[in-house]
Design a protein around this motif. Structure first.
Motif, short mmCIF file in Angstrom:
data_model
loop_
_atom_site.label_atom_id
_atom_site.label_comp_id
_atom_site.label_asym_id
_atom_site.label_seq_id
_atom_site.Cartn_x
_atom_site.Cartn_y
_atom_site.Cartn_z
N LEU A 62 47.34 85.31 40.81
CA LEU A 62 48.27 85.00 39.72
C LEU A 62 47.59 85.18 38.37
O LEU A 62 48.17 85.78 37.45
CB LEU A 62 48.77 83.56 39.85
N VAL A 63 46.38 84.65 38.23
CA VAL A 63 45.64 84.80 36.98
C VAL A 63 45.45 86.28 36.65
O VAL A 63 45.67 86.72 35.51
CB VAL A 63 44.28 84.08 37.07
N LEU A 79 46.47 78.72 28.86
CA LEU A 79 46.55 78.72 30.33
C LEU A 79 45.72 77.55 30.86
O LEU A 79 44.52 77.45 30.58
CB LEU A 79 46.01 80.04 30.89
N HIS A 80 46.36 76.69 31.60
CA HIS A 80 45.70 75.54 32.21
C HIS A 80 45.53 75.81 33.71
O HIS A 80 46.52 76.06 34.41
CB HIS A 80 46.53 74.27 32.02
N MET A 104 37.85 83.58 34.90
CA MET A 104 38.01 84.44 33.73
C MET A 104 39.47 84.80 33.51
O MET A 104 40.19 85.12 34.45
CB MET A 104 37.20 85.72 33.92
N PHE A 105 39.91 84.72 32.25
CA PHE A 105 41.25 85.17 31.86
C PHE A 105 41.19 85.68 30.43
O PHE A 105 40.74 84.97 29.53
CB PHE A 105 42.27 84.03 31.96
N ALA A 106 41.62 86.92 30.24
CA ALA A 106 41.65 87.54 28.91
C ALA A 106 40.29 87.47 28.22
O ALA A 106 40.20 87.18 27.02
CB ALA A 106 42.73 86.90 28.04
N LYS A 158 36.28 82.34 29.77
CA LYS A 158 36.13 81.47 30.92
C LYS A 158 37.00 80.22 30.72
O LYS A 158 36.88 79.54 29.70
CB LYS A 158 34.68 81.06 31.12
N ILE A 159 37.84 79.95 31.70
CA ILE A 159 38.68 78.75 31.64
C ILE A 159 38.23 77.79 32.74
O ILE A 159 38.17 78.16 33.91
CB ILE A 159 40.17 79.11 31.82
#
Length: 334
Positions: free
Chosen positions: A20-21, A34-35, A48-50, A53-54
Motif C-alpha cells: 500500500l505504501v 501518512l501515519h 520509506m515513503f516519498a 523515513k516514517i
C-alpha cells in the motif's frame, strides 16, 4: 486539484501494508501526512515513503480523528477492534480483512458507481484478492452472456497468508532440495512441491471461510444476489500470484468474437491470445492488471465459456484495489 489528505495505514509492516505504501507513492496519491500503524511488536521500525523515513507507531494509542482516511491491512481482529472507532472519529475506513459485515464491498471496475451512494465517513471493504480478480474479469461479460452459473478452481499463492507462509515455503523448498528431513511448521504438511486441497479450516458442510467469502463478495460485486457459484480454493506452492480456472454457464450460445472484444476493451484486463497463456511468474507478478487466457467454449456445450485468469494477489488483488477505491472516494470528499 485534489486537496491532500491525512491518511493512516493499519498493518503497515505487513506484506499488504508495505505494498500500500509503495502504490500510494507510485500513483502520487494526494497524501498530506501518512501515519503508519501496527501492533506493539512491530512498532518502532521505519518505512520509506516519498524519500522520507516514517516511524511505525502502535495502533492502540492512535487518535483516528487526525486522519480522514485509513486503510486497514491487518488481521480481522484488529479491524473489528478499531474500524468502528475510526469511523466514529470522522475517518473513512477501507478494510482489507473481510471482517466488517456491514461495509460496502467495492471493486472499481465492477461496481465503482456504488461509492457515490455512501455517506461519509463510511466503512468500505476492499474484497478478497480472488473476488477482485474474478469481478474484474466477469463484470464486462455479465450483460453480454447472461451468466447463470460460475464454477471456479482458485489456485492461491501462499503470500496471502503473510510473510510467515512465504518463509515456510522457502524453507521447505530448501530443505527438500538439500535432501534434509522436512518438518512442517506454518502449514500442517508439506507445502513445497505439493498441492493442498483446502485453504484454512472447513465448516460443517466442508467449505472454508475463504470459499464462502469469495461467493458472497462476488455476488455483491456483480449485482447478482442469486448467482449460482461453485468454488474450490487450493493452496499451491507459488510465492506470489493467484490463478483461476473459470467455467461460466450461459443462457445463450457463446459468441467468442464478442467475448474477446469485451475482454480487450475492459479496464484492468490484459487478454493473452490463444497461441499463448498467462502465468503468475511470466506475466502477473509486479503488474497491475488481471491476465485472461485460454478463452474457449465448452468441448460439447456451446453455452459454456472457459477462462484462465492470473494476477498479482498483493498488488492488484489487495493494495492496488484499495487505493483505486480511495481514488474514487476522494472525488466525493469535501
Amino acid at each position: 486539484m485534489t486537496t491532500p489528505l491525512d491518511i493512516a495505514i493499519v498493518g503497515a509492516t505487513g506484506s499488504v501494508g508495505e505494498t500500500l505504501v509503495q502504490i500510494l507513492e507510485e500513483l502520487a496519491f494526494p497524501v498530506a501526512t501518512l501515519h503508519l500503524l501496527a501492533s506493539m511488536e512491530s512498532a518502532g521500525s521505519s518505512v520509506m515513503f516519498a524519500g522520507k523515513k516514517i516511524k511505525v507507531r502502535e495502533v492502540d494509542s492512535f487518535d483516528f480523528a487526525q486522519v480522514k482516511l485509513a486503510f486497514f491491512a491487518a488481521s480481522p481482529a484488529v479491524s473489528r477492534s478499531f474500524a468502528s472507532k475510526a469511523q466514529q472519529a470522522g475517518c473513512t475506513v477501507i478494510d482489507l480483512s473481510g471482517a466488517l459485515e456491514n461495509a460496502l464491498a467495492v471493486v472499481p471496475e465492477a461496481n465503482g458507481d456504488s461509492i457515490a451512494t455512501l455517506k461519509l465517513p463510511a466503512l468500505i471493504t476492499s474484497p478478497s484478492c480472488a473476488a477482485v480478480a474474478l469481478a474484474v474479469a466477469l463484470a464486462p461479460l455479465k450483460g453480454q452472456l447472461g451468466i447463470e452459473r460460475v464454477q471456479v478452481m482458485a489456485a492461491l499463492a501462499v503470500s496471502a497468508q503473510g510473510r510467515e507462509a512465504v518463509s515456510e515455503l522457502a524453507r521447505q523448498t530448501a530443505e527438500l532440495l538439500n535432501a534434509r528431513p522436512l518438518e512442517p511448521r506454518f502449514f500442517d504438511r508439506q507445502m513445497a512441491f505439493n498441492l493442498l486441497a483446502q485453504v484454512g479450516p472447513v465448516d460443517e458442510h466442508g467449505h472454508t471461510g475463504v470459499e464462502r467469502r469469495l461467493v458472497e463478495e462476488l455476488r455483491v460485486l456483480l449485482g447478482l444476489a442469486k448467482l449460482n457459484i461453485s468454488v474450490s480454493c487450493i493452496q499451491v506452492p507459488v510465492f506470489f500470484g493467484d490463478s483461476f480456472s473459470v467455467a461460466l454457464q450461459c443462457r445463450e450460445p457463446v459468441d467468442l468474437a464478442q467475448v474477446n472484444q469485451a475482454l480487450e476493451q475492459a479496464d484492468s484486463l490484459e487478454l493473452v491470445e490463444n497461441d499463448d497463456y498467462p502465468t503468475p511468474v511470466g506475466h502477473a507478478v509486479g503488474q497491475d492488471v488481471v491476465y485472461v487466457g485460454r478463452v474457449r467454449r465448452g468441448i460439447d456445450d456451446s453455452q459454456q465459456l472457459n477462462l484462465w485468469l492470473t494476477t498479482d494477489n498483493l498488488r492488484k488483488g489487495a493494495a492496488l484495489n484499495a487505493v483505486q477505491v480511495a481514488q474514487l472516494l476522494i472525488k466525493h470528499m469535501v
